[in-house]
Write an enzyme that holds these catalytic residues in place. Sequence first.
Site, PDB file in Angstrom:
ATOM      1  N   SER A 103      37.670  48.355  23.387  1.00 12.76           N
ATOM      2  CA  SER A 103      38.452  47.388  22.871  1.00 12.76           C
ATOM      3  C   SER A 103      38.754  47.172  21.348  1.00 12.76           C
ATOM      4  O   SER A 103      37.596  47.397  20.785  1.00 12.76           O
ATOM      5  CB  SER A 103      38.078  46.245  23.709  1.00 12.76           C
ATOM      6  OG  SER A 103      36.796  45.743  23.025  1.00 12.76           O
ATOM      7  N   LYS A 104      39.550  46.373  21.067  1.00  9.86           N
ATOM      8  CA  LYS A 104      39.666  46.056  19.745  1.00  9.86           C
ATOM      9  C   LYS A 104      38.488  45.345  19.208  1.00  9.86           C
ATOM     10  O   LYS A 104      38.361  45.252  17.849  1.00  9.86           O
ATOM     11  CB  LYS A 104      41.041  45.481  19.758  1.00  9.86           C
ATOM     12  CG  LYS A 104      41.769  45.217  18.362  1.00  9.86           C
ATOM     13  CD  LYS A 104      43.137  45.327  18.251  1.00  9.86           C
ATOM     14  CE  LYS A 104      43.842  45.415  16.827  1.00  9.86           C
ATOM     15  NZ  LYS A 104      43.283  46.570  15.930  1.00  9.86           N
ATOM     16  N   ARG A 105      38.081  44.421  20.135  1.00 14.85           N
ATOM     17  CA  ARG A 105      37.043  43.540  19.670  1.00 14.85           C
ATOM     18  C   ARG A 105      36.029  44.457  18.717  1.00 14.85           C
ATOM     19  O   ARG A 105      35.131  43.703  17.859  1.00 14.85           O
ATOM     20  CB  ARG A 105      36.497  42.659  20.631  1.00 14.85           C
ATOM     21  CG  ARG A 105      37.142  41.444  20.831  1.00 14.85           C
ATOM     22  CD  ARG A 105      36.548  40.629  21.979  1.00 14.85           C
ATOM     23  NE  ARG A 105      36.937  41.058  23.277  1.00 14.85           N
ATOM     24  CZ  ARG A 105      35.892  41.673  24.161  1.00 14.85           C
ATOM     25  NH1 ARG A 105      34.959  41.600  24.013  1.00 14.85           N
ATOM     26  NH2 ARG A 105      36.248  42.221  25.218  1.00 14.85           N
ATOM     27  N   GLY A 155      36.383  47.409  17.530  1.00 20.19           N
ATOM     28  CA  GLY A 155      36.544  48.317  16.526  1.00 20.19           C
ATOM     29  C   GLY A 155      37.966  48.553  16.639  1.00 20.19           C
ATOM     30  O   GLY A 155      38.659  48.091  17.452  1.00 20.19           O
TER      31      GLY A 155
END
Length: 482
Positions: free
Chosen positions: A251-253, A255
């Site tokens: 997930s974007k959280r 990286g």
Amino acid sequence: MIRTRFAPSPTGFLHVGGLRTALYAYLFAKKNQGNFLLRIEDTDKTREVAGGTQNIINTLHWADMFFDEGPEIDGPYGPYTQSQRLELYQKHAQQLIAAGHAYYCFCSAERLDAVRQAQIAAKQPPAYDRLCRKLSPEEVQIKLATSEKQVIRMKVPLTGSITFHDIIRNDVSIGYNVVDDQVIIKSDGFPTYHLAVVVDDHYMHISHVIRGEEWLPSTPKHLLLYQYFGWQAPQFAHLPLLLNPDRSKLSKRQGDVAVEDYRAKGYLKEALINFIAFLGWNPGDTREIFSLKELEQEFSLERVGSAGAVFNIEKLNWLNHQHIMRKSDEEVLSMVKPLMEQAGWDIPDDTYCLRIIKVLKERLVVLPDFITYGDYFFNAPSIFDETAVTKHWHHYTPEHIALFVERVKELTSWDVLSLEAALKATLEQTGIKMGALMAPLRITLTGFAQGVSVYELMEILGKTESLKRIAYGVETLTKQTR
Ligand code: GLU
């Protein structure tokens, strides 16, 4: 003939998971002398982002993954953009209604929501309760004439299950009790993904559908549609999930997930492709460095595992360094030049730059490291690292440096060996230790106590520049430490 496709929705950037899907479909086609297609699945207009298609095409081209058929270049089974094929989907939906495999549904959003809430409250999985499936043909005609909005749903058997073969997961069985009467045509007349994907894969003669694991639960719907149309289904290969190091879904959280982020950070396409190829696949031996061409020779779906693949940035960094080392100095120069321009440096001639690349190449993890480590080759230091100065600059330092400078001024040849000899002679003359002269010298030349060899540095900078920097450093630091 093997025909694979990458079928992204143009929702903005290309996710690294999307690049992996594209890569595997591409490699499988190339390995088997097949064709790789790009198809844009833009039937959900609410999710579309302007420029999304162009971004996908640019990213694939950047990675050297060229498609044989697709938007812009077209091909025998185009158009390759779903919004240009709407009539085809309508026609096929009508065909399903006529054959009794699909039905109109007139339920309002409010009713559907109420049904869902009731199911959730009763701890049942939310699904359409199939109310409109029971309408008589007469009732349907009346509703069609009076209702403003309707959708078309496919009929899913009420009992039983389906078993199908997946190249990566072998036999998969899914009960129809967990398969909803999927909407296939929305109230705006657009098809949903499920109808469009089947119609297109059929008419585009796709032999192998290679896609992410998240589509596995949808496969029964697709297989039913193939059955209803009387078509032969392609083979399926559902790729494993991509995971963060803590094994949560990538997930974007945790990286970056957009290919363009890695591109902007100075990762080489060769490294990113090599890295992504290994997210689920391996060659079955210890080899780790592969070019795209080598992957085209080696890839097989049989060697793709079903377990989630961890996205390990350290591995990517290591591979990036390996691929930088595989490049010629000239190639590295052409890659870092735009970064030097961005940094606002005056770029000297190539001969000078190439000497620095020779010295720094083995330290580069990502391309911008060249700017970090290479700065002092292009810009004389104006400030000096305080900790280094406190540690290495003493009241006697200028005197020692002056003796060294006296010697090197006389040198007829300005090279590593002569500079080394001059430094050693100065050490003998003064009786001080190597570090007591080397560190302060490096501080005047670069601003820091650590870095590349002082001899090499002075050779590359040249006599005039080296002496100028030493003089400025001595003057400034003498004042500063007085
Ligand atoms: N449009 C789907 C996606 O965005 C394609 C899935 C498939 O390959 O069938 O992932």
